[in-house]
Motif scaffolding. Structure first.
Motif, mmCIF file in Angstrom:
data_model
loop_
_atom_site.group_PDB
_atom_site.id
_atom_site.type_symbol
_atom_site.label_atom_id
_atom_site.label_comp_id
_atom_site.label_asym_id
_atom_site.label_seq_id
_atom_site.Cartn_x
_atom_site.Cartn_y
_atom_site.Cartn_z
ATOM 1 N N GLU A 198 59.049 -21.973 74.638
ATOM 2 C CA GLU A 198 57.746 -22.580 74.350
ATOM 3 C C GLU A 198 57.500 -22.687 72.852
ATOM 4 O OE1 GLU A 198 55.086 -20.017 76.391
ATOM 5 O OE2 GLU A 198 55.685 -20.696 78.405
ATOM 6 N N ARG A 199 58.045 -21.739 72.076
ATOM 7 C CA ARG A 199 57.871 -21.762 70.623
ATOM 8 C C ARG A 199 58.856 -22.695 69.932
ATOM 9 N NH1 ARG A 199 55.080 -17.485 68.148
ATOM 10 N NH2 ARG A 199 55.532 -18.669 66.255
ATOM 11 N N GLY A 200 59.751 -23.310 70.694
ATOM 12 C CA GLY A 200 60.718 -24.230 70.102
ATOM 13 C C GLY A 200 61.895 -23.545 69.442
ATOM 14 N N LEU A 201 62.131 -22.279 69.787
ATOM 15 C CA LEU A 201 63.240 -21.543 69.189
ATOM 16 C C LEU A 201 64.579 -21.880 69.841
ATOM 17 C CD1 LEU A 201 61.499 -18.064 68.865
ATOM 18 C CD2 LEU A 201 62.028 -19.649 67.022
ATOM 19 N N LEU A 202 64.532 -22.466 71.029
ATOM 20 C CA LEU A 202 65.750 -22.847 71.746
ATOM 21 C C LEU A 202 65.726 -24.336 72.050
ATOM 22 C CD1 LEU A 202 66.208 -20.050 74.454
ATOM 23 C CD2 LEU A 202 67.512 -20.331 72.349
ATOM 24 N N SER A 203 66.888 -24.956 71.989
ATOM 25 C CA SER A 203 66.984 -26.357 72.398
ATOM 26 C C SER A 203 66.854 -26.439 73.920
ATOM 27 C CB SER A 203 68.318 -26.951 71.944
ATOM 28 O OG SER A 203 69.403 -26.212 72.481
ATOM 29 N N PRO A 204 66.419 -27.583 74.460
ATOM 30 C CA PRO A 204 66.232 -27.695 75.910
ATOM 31 C C PRO A 204 67.540 -27.468 76.667
ATOM 32 C CG PRO A 204 65.172 -29.517 74.766
ATOM 33 C CD PRO A 204 66.007 -28.806 73.745
ATOM 34 N N PRO A 205 67.471 -26.837 77.825
ATOM 35 C CA PRO A 205 68.676 -26.630 78.631
ATOM 36 C C PRO A 205 69.094 -27.919 79.339
ATOM 37 C CG PRO A 205 66.773 -25.829 79.815
ATOM 38 C CD PRO A 205 66.270 -26.268 78.466
ATOM 39 N N ARG A 206 70.297 -27.908 79.885
ATOM 40 C CA ARG A 206 70.742 -29.028 80.712
ATOM 41 C C ARG A 206 70.099 -28.891 82.086
ATOM 42 N NH1 ARG A 206 74.556 -30.212 84.543
ATOM 43 N NH2 ARG A 206 75.381 -28.075 84.602
ATOM 44 N N ARG A 207 69.552 -29.983 82.581
ATOM 45 C CA ARG A 207 68.865 -29.947 83.876
ATOM 46 C C ARG A 207 69.755 -30.519 84.969
ATOM 47 N NH1 ARG A 207 64.234 -26.880 84.552
ATOM 48 N NH2 ARG A 207 63.160 -26.781 82.538
ATOM 49 N N GLU A 208 69.764 -29.828 86.090
ATOM 50 C CA GLU A 208 70.460 -30.303 87.281
ATOM 51 C C GLU A 208 69.485 -30.144 88.436
ATOM 52 O OE1 GLU A 208 74.001 -28.316 89.423
ATOM 53 O OE2 GLU A 208 74.907 -29.621 87.899
ATOM 54 N N GLY A 209 68.713 -31.208 88.668
ATOM 55 C CA GLY A 209 67.616 -31.088 89.616
ATOM 56 C C GLY A 209 66.543 -30.193 89.024
ATOM 57 N N GLU A 240 78.285 -21.774 81.377
ATOM 58 C CA GLU A 240 76.858 -22.029 81.518
ATOM 59 C C GLU A 240 76.201 -20.879 82.270
ATOM 60 O OE1 GLU A 240 75.932 -26.690 81.392
ATOM 61 O OE2 GLU A 240 76.866 -26.049 83.275
ATOM 62 N N TYR A 241 74.899 -20.704 82.020
ATOM 63 C CA TYR A 241 74.160 -19.573 82.576
ATOM 64 C C TYR A 241 72.828 -20.042 83.154
ATOM 65 C CZ TYR A 241 77.190 -17.458 79.007
ATOM 66 O OH TYR A 241 78.250 -17.122 78.206
ATOM 67 N N ARG A 242 72.425 -19.404 84.253
ATOM 68 C CA ARG A 242 71.054 -19.554 84.716
ATOM 69 C C ARG A 242 70.155 -18.721 83.806
ATOM 70 N NH1 ARG A 242 70.897 -21.034 90.269
ATOM 71 N NH2 ARG A 242 68.629 -20.826 90.122
ATOM 72 N N MET A 243 68.856 -18.949 83.880
ATOM 73 C CA MET A 243 67.926 -18.303 82.962
ATOM 74 C C MET A 243 68.029 -16.776 83.001
ATOM 75 S SD MET A 243 63.763 -18.574 82.727
ATOM 76 C CE MET A 243 63.746 -20.212 82.019
ATOM 77 N N ALA A 296 67.809 -25.147 85.535
ATOM 78 C CA ALA A 296 68.090 -25.240 84.103
ATOM 79 C C ALA A 296 69.370 -24.466 83.799
ATOM 80 C CB ALA A 296 66.926 -24.667 83.293
ATOM 81 N N TRP A 297 70.293 -25.124 83.110
ATOM 82 C CA TRP A 297 71.557 -24.490 82.743
ATOM 83 C C TRP A 297 71.627 -24.317 81.230
ATOM 84 C CZ3 TRP A 297 74.561 -22.285 86.229
ATOM 85 C CH2 TRP A 297 74.518 -22.739 87.556
ATOM 86 N N TYR A 298 71.932 -23.081 80.798
ATOM 87 C CA TYR A 298 72.074 -22.760 79.380
ATOM 88 C C TYR A 298 73.551 -22.505 79.076
ATOM 89 C CZ TYR A 298 67.038 -22.005 79.684
ATOM 90 O OH TYR A 298 65.690 -22.169 79.901
ATOM 91 N N ASP A 299 73.917 -22.628 77.790
ATOM 92 C CA ASP A 299 75.322 -22.428 77.437
ATOM 93 C C ASP A 299 75.455 -21.402 76.312
ATOM 94 O OD1 ASP A 299 74.631 -23.745 75.060
ATOM 95 O OD2 ASP A 299 75.355 -25.685 75.786
ATOM 96 N N ASP A 300 76.673 -21.283 75.771
ATOM 97 C CA ASP A 300 76.935 -20.274 74.742
ATOM 98 C C ASP A 300 76.190 -20.553 73.441
ATOM 99 O OD1 ASP A 300 78.582 -18.573 76.210
ATOM 100 O OD2 ASP A 300 80.366 -19.780 75.823
#
Length: 229
Positions: free
Chosen positions: A28-39, A6-9, A42-46
């Motif tokens: 904002e354009r909807g090109l990426l699925s929402p990240p996982r939130r921890e408080g 997982e990656y920070r922004m 935002a956490w992104y993955d591969d």
């Protein structure tokens, strides 16, 4: 089993070769699925990283962000990408359903964002839920066989794009020929005849190329013998 990365922004943006501002714009354009939130973090993955690299590859191929957004929506909601790209569903070809892992296994080390973008361009790939749908079993089998023979998938896809142009021209030729001399119903009935002509001509053309190559090798051998005499 390896832990999910997982990656920070900021780290995700750096790995994708874009700015954080661009990453926010893509979200904002909807090109990426929402990240996982921890408080508030935002956490992104591969999967997000792969999507960003695919977006970059599609932009390089001349797609607009609006078009890429439609592709992203299709991939996320199981719509048929081939339909979205204007590629009509086949009437004779058998589609193949694959998991992402099965696709990667068929083309070991070759399923890159650039190659995925090229396959999307050609309409070879679509999605149905979590599965990938290849438009033609024959094309899938031939492509994977060529890759196993050592031909890079990028070159196989490039050749496929060139073949597509010639195939469209041949389809136009036979469509015009058949419709000039009969009703539209004949298009389907006489389709096997048109296909047989193309297959026979391609076979004969390959025969000619083989003879030409052998002839050139023979000439080279003869020149060498003359020099040694």
């Amino acid at each position: 089993m390896a832990d999910k990365r997982e990656y920070r922004m900021a780290e995700l943006a750096e790995r994708a070769g874009i700015t954080v501002r661009t990453l926010r714009f893509y979200r904002e354009r909807g090109l990426l699925s929402p990240p996982r939130r921890e408080g508030r973090i935002a956490w992104y993955d591969d999967h997000h990283l792969a999507r960003l690299r695919t977006i970059a590859a599609l932009l390089e191929r001349g797609h607009t962000l609006s078009g890429i957004a439609e592709l992203a929506e299709a991939l996320d909601h199981g719509r048929d990408v081939a339909d979205l790209l204007g590629v009509a569903p086949p009437t004779e070809e058998e589609p193949v359903r694959l998991t992402p892992e099965e696709l990667a296994a068929r083309f070991e080390g070759e399923v890159t964002p650039e190659n995925l973008a090229a396959a999307l361009d050609l309409g070879y790939l679509g999605t149905d839920g979590d599965e990938i749908v290849h438009i033609s079993r024959r094309l899938l089998d031939v492509s994977s066989a060529l890759v196993r023979e050592g031909i890079p998938l990028a070159e196989v896809l490039s050749a496929g794009a060139r073949v597509r142009k010639h195939a469209d021209a041949l389809a136009d030729l036979f469509t015009d020929l058949i419709l000039r001399h009969g009703p539209e119903e004949n298009l389907h009935r006489l389709r096997p005849l048109a296909r047989s002509v193309v297959e026979a001509e391609l076979s004969l053309a390959l025969d000619r190329r083989v003879r030409e190559r052998r002839g050139k090798r023979g000439e080279g051998d003869g020149e060498g013998d003359g020099e040694r005499a």
